[in-house]
Write an enzyme that holds these catalytic residues in place. Structure first.
Site, mmCIF file in Angstrom:
data_model
loop_
_atom_site.group_PDB
_atom_site.id
_atom_site.type_symbol
_atom_site.label_atom_id
_atom_site.label_comp_id
_atom_site.label_asym_id
_atom_site.label_seq_id
_atom_site.Cartn_x
_atom_site.Cartn_y
_atom_site.Cartn_z
ATOM 1 N N LYS A 174 40.694 41.963 34.103
ATOM 2 C CA LYS A 174 39.937 40.717 33.977
ATOM 3 C C LYS A 174 38.962 40.858 32.812
ATOM 4 O O LYS A 174 38.173 41.801 32.762
ATOM 5 C CB LYS A 174 39.177 40.423 35.272
HETATM 6 O O1 G3P Z 1 36.085 36.770 41.194
HETATM 7 C C1 G3P Z 1 35.506 35.652 40.632
HETATM 8 C C2 G3P Z 1 35.301 34.519 41.579
HETATM 9 O O2 G3P Z 1 36.199 34.601 42.621
HETATM 10 C C3 G3P Z 1 33.899 34.373 42.035
HETATM 11 O O3 G3P Z 1 33.821 33.696 43.230
HETATM 12 O O4 G3P Z 1 32.672 33.044 45.287
HETATM 13 O O5 G3P Z 1 31.480 34.482 43.609
HETATM 14 O O6 G3P Z 1 31.931 32.084 43.116
HETATM 15 P P1 G3P Z 1 32.389 33.311 43.850
#
Ligand code: G3P
Length: 227
Positions: A86
């Site tokens: 990533k």
């Molecule tokens: O991995 C990146 C993404 O899934 C972040 O999710 O829940 O932290 O907004 P969140």
């Protein structure tokens, strides 16, 4: 649409893999911080749990393109095939993606995607996946589903092979909307997996069937008790 787990807790991953068709696991620095220790210990354990064929997404954290490239090589050297690195979809990240495309077969997931044009540039730089942050976009007052749909249209109109791995979900409704338009993949926190299937009306219907069967067959009897 492939489903991946956006988490690094081994017990949570194990339970979800028992119940759901899981194509892999995604992590980010925030997720790894919740576990602590050597991140490769955690990632190797996840890799052995999900098999070599499953996708494992691991984020590079360097800020400069050259360092991101070195980190990407290090991550894939240690974690092997089907590891996606990533890389944030920012200028130094795009530069790193181009270098990796030209000099390696390393699979890249462009992450921290908030706009369709960011996704377009990442795709042109060779990203295998782009990860729009659906709920974080919603939280900014924009429409995460719409952004993701627009990315899908852009890839299709420009005949690009880059897939979408939608990320950052707050509820199952957001996922439903993306299922309907068929994005390539979605990565979900454990609670969103369970939100997809937990429904007291369904539980009640199933319990009613069991009660009716036991009413004539006897307590704890099943079809196995009959010939
Ligand atoms: O991995 C990146 C993404 O899934 C972040 O999710 O829940 O932290 O907004 P969140």
């Amino acid at each position: 649409m492939k489903l991946l787990i956006d988490d690094a807790h081994i017990d949570a991953i194990e339970k979800i893999c028992e119940l759901f068709p899981v194509a892999g696991v995604t992590t980010n620095p925030t997720i790894l911080a919740k576990i602590g220790g050597n991140p490769f210990d955690t990632l190797k354990e996840i890799r052995s749990l999900i098999s070599e064929e499953a996708d494992l997404h691991v984020q590079a954290v360097s800020r400069r393109a050259d360092d991101i490239v070195a980190e990407a090589r290090h991550i894939t050297d240690i974690l092997g095939a089907n590891t996606f690195v990533k890389i944030p979809a920012v200028p130094e990240g795009f530069k790193a993606m181009k270098t990796l495309l030209e000099t390696s077969e390393i699979l890249v997931t462009a992450t921290a995607v908030y706009t369709p044009l960011q996704a377009f540039v990442a795709g042109q730089c060779g990203a295998a996946y782009v990860a729009p942050y659906v709920n974080r976009i919603d939280n900014m007052g924009f429409d995460g589903i719409r952004v993701t749909r627009e990315i899908k249209e852009i890839f299709s109109a420009n005949i690009m092979e880059t897939e979408i791995i939608a990320a950052s979900f707050k509820n199952a409704q957001q996922l439903l909307e993306l299922c309907k338009c068929g994005v390539g993949a979605a990565t979900l926190a454990p609670e969103i997996f369970y939100a997809m299937i937990n429904n007291s009306a369904i539980d009640s219907a199933v319990e009613h069937f069991v009660d009716d069967f036991e009413s004539f067959a006897g307590k704890d009897k099943t079809m196995l008790d009959f010939q």
